[in-house]
Design a protein around this motif. Sequence first.
Motif, PDB file in Angstrom:
ATOM      1  N   UNK A  92     120.467 -18.097 -68.452  1.00 46.38           N
ATOM      2  CA  UNK A  92     119.796 -17.455 -69.678  1.00 46.38           C
ATOM      3  C   UNK A  92     120.617 -16.099 -69.896  1.00 46.38           C
ATOM      4  N   UNK A  93     120.929 -15.445 -68.867  1.00 49.60           N
ATOM      5  CA  UNK A  93     121.714 -14.171 -69.124  1.00 49.60           C
ATOM      6  C   UNK A  93     123.114 -14.434 -69.875  1.00 49.60           C
ATOM      7  N   UNK A  94     123.938 -15.452 -69.231  1.00 52.06           N
ATOM      8  CA  UNK A  94     125.062 -15.926 -69.536  1.00 52.06           C
ATOM      9  C   UNK A  94     124.995 -16.435 -71.221  1.00 52.06           C
ATOM     10  N   UNK A  95     124.104 -17.059 -71.304  1.00 51.57           N
ATOM     11  CA  UNK A  95     123.845 -17.669 -72.859  1.00 51.57           C
ATOM     12  C   UNK A  95     123.656 -16.505 -73.894  1.00 51.57           C
TER      13      UNK A  95
ATOM     14  N   UNK B 204     126.362  -3.993 -77.190  1.00 55.83           N
ATOM     15  CA  UNK B 204     125.166  -3.506 -76.507  1.00 55.83           C
ATOM     16  C   UNK B 204     124.826  -4.456 -75.346  1.00 55.83           C
ATOM     17  N   UNK B 205     124.503  -4.185 -74.159  1.00 58.54           N
ATOM     18  CA  UNK B 205     124.107  -5.068 -72.952  1.00 58.54           C
ATOM     19  C   UNK B 205     123.037  -4.246 -72.523  1.00 58.54           C
ATOM     20  N   UNK B 206     122.037  -5.202 -71.947  1.00 54.89           N
ATOM     21  CA  UNK B 206     121.107  -4.875 -70.903  1.00 54.89           C
ATOM     22  C   UNK B 206     121.447  -4.431 -69.515  1.00 54.89           C
ATOM     23  N   UNK B 207     120.738  -3.825 -68.773  1.00 58.80           N
ATOM     24  CA  UNK B 207     121.168  -3.344 -67.626  1.00 58.80           C
ATOM     25  C   UNK B 207     121.386  -4.551 -66.696  1.00 58.80           C
TER      26      UNK B 207
ATOM     27  N   UNK C 153     124.891 -13.523 -73.096  1.00 59.00           N
ATOM     28  CA  UNK C 153     126.502 -12.878 -73.209  1.00 59.00           C
ATOM     29  C   UNK C 153     127.493 -13.613 -73.869  1.00 59.00           C
ATOM     30  N   UNK C 154     127.495 -14.940 -73.889  1.00 60.23           N
ATOM     31  CA  UNK C 154     128.348 -15.780 -74.732  1.00 60.23           C
ATOM     32  C   UNK C 154     127.994 -15.476 -76.119  1.00 60.23           C
ATOM     33  N   UNK C 155     126.825 -15.309 -76.641  1.00 58.89           N
ATOM     34  CA  UNK C 155     126.319 -15.040 -78.041  1.00 58.89           C
ATOM     35  C   UNK C 155     127.035 -13.557 -78.623  1.00 58.89           C
ATOM     36  N   UNK C 156     126.742 -12.705 -77.641  1.00 61.41           N
ATOM     37  CA  UNK C 156     127.071 -11.216 -77.642  1.00 61.41           C
ATOM     38  C   UNK C 156     128.697 -10.937 -77.806  1.00 61.41           C
ATOM     39  N   UNK C 157     129.453 -11.838 -77.222  1.00 55.18           N
ATOM     40  CA  UNK C 157     130.833 -11.747 -76.965  1.00 55.18           C
ATOM     41  C   UNK C 157     131.500 -12.986 -78.075  1.00 55.18           C
TER      42      UNK C 157
ATOM     43  N   UNK D 116     131.652 -25.617 -71.829  1.00 53.46           N
ATOM     44  CA  UNK D 116     132.538 -26.150 -70.866  1.00 53.46           C
ATOM     45  C   UNK D 116     132.554 -24.930 -69.811  1.00 53.46           C
ATOM     46  N   UNK D 117     133.035 -25.421 -68.552  1.00 53.67           N
ATOM     47  CA  UNK D 117     133.315 -24.180 -67.553  1.00 53.67           C
ATOM     48  C   UNK D 117     134.348 -23.283 -68.262  1.00 53.67           C
ATOM     49  N   UNK D 118     135.108 -23.437 -69.142  1.00 53.71           N
ATOM     50  CA  UNK D 118     136.248 -22.447 -69.379  1.00 53.71           C
ATOM     51  C   UNK D 118     135.496 -21.086 -70.027  1.00 53.71           C
ATOM     52  N   UNK D 119     134.194 -21.385 -70.482  1.00 47.80           N
ATOM     53  CA  UNK D 119     133.587 -20.107 -71.220  1.00 47.80           C
ATOM     54  C   UNK D 119     133.694 -19.023 -70.036  1.00 47.80           C
ATOM     55  N   UNK D 120     133.435 -19.231 -69.192  1.00 53.12           N
ATOM     56  CA  UNK D 120     133.095 -18.313 -68.049  1.00 53.12           C
ATOM     57  C   UNK D 120     134.399 -17.295 -67.824  1.00 53.12           C
ATOM     58  N   UNK D 121     135.381 -17.964 -68.025  1.00 54.44           N
ATOM     59  CA  UNK D 121     137.010 -17.618 -67.717  1.00 54.44           C
ATOM     60  C   UNK D 121     137.221 -16.663 -69.097  1.00 54.44           C
ATOM     61  N   UNK D 122     136.822 -17.171 -70.345  1.00 53.43           N
ATOM     62  CA  UNK D 122     136.749 -16.335 -71.460  1.00 53.43           C
ATOM     63  C   UNK D 122     136.052 -15.246 -71.661  1.00 53.43           C
ATOM     64  N   UNK D 123     134.602 -15.342 -71.034  1.00 56.60           N
ATOM     65  CA  UNK D 123     133.725 -14.209 -71.117  1.00 56.60           C
ATOM     66  C   UNK D 123     134.274 -12.881 -70.167  1.00 56.60           C
TER      67      UNK D 123
END
Length: 205
Positions: free
Chosen positions: A158-161, A114-117, A163-167, A173-180
């Motif tokens: 803050x939003x990315x943090x 579930x994601x916020x807008x 999202x990382x938890x939700x996924x 590291x920067x590789x998290x953005x690729x994974x996300x």
Amino acid sequence: MSAYLEVWRSTGPELFALDAERFTVGKAPSNDVSIGSDRTASRLHAAFERYQAGWCVRDLGSRNGTFVNGQRIWSEHPLYAGDEIRVGKTRLVYRPDGAMSPLTVTEAAEGAPDLTRREGEVLLALCRPVLTGDVFTEPASIRQIAEVLVVTEAAIKQHLAHLYDKFGIHEEGERRRVRLANEAVRRGAVTIADLRAERSPETST
């Protein structure tokens, strides 16, 4: 299921099982994975090879190079779950042994959280470069997302943090953005249709 590659074409992803010791990718039809429509790829571009410890990718002297998560490789490069490989303009994603893909069924068994807008908007901005058509595209940076959404970089972090938890992405590291970005597409939180709509000049953000 054995390890496999998601090969992203204009019509969407195709899955190729890595069920041999070596696979080649290139423009020639004789390759295991042929990308003949990609004029920026070499006839014999790159090879994927299996070792006891896992899979590696190696460039085969291609003209435009092979990239893993945005970095050009010059020798054999080990692969980890979710790594994005660029061969010419073609995007491939490595999935390890036993990882079943929801792309093989109509509806993903593992759906998006579930994601916020605003979180949805952040994901779209993150994944937007996927369809730019550059030789290599990587997910948008925090600064780029902040500029698109007209908010501070601190807010995006803050939003990315969240999202990382939700996924379930807990590495650093920067590789998290690729994974996300990969997980967002794989689990249906962001679709190719969404990204194409975002590219339309008539679409406002």
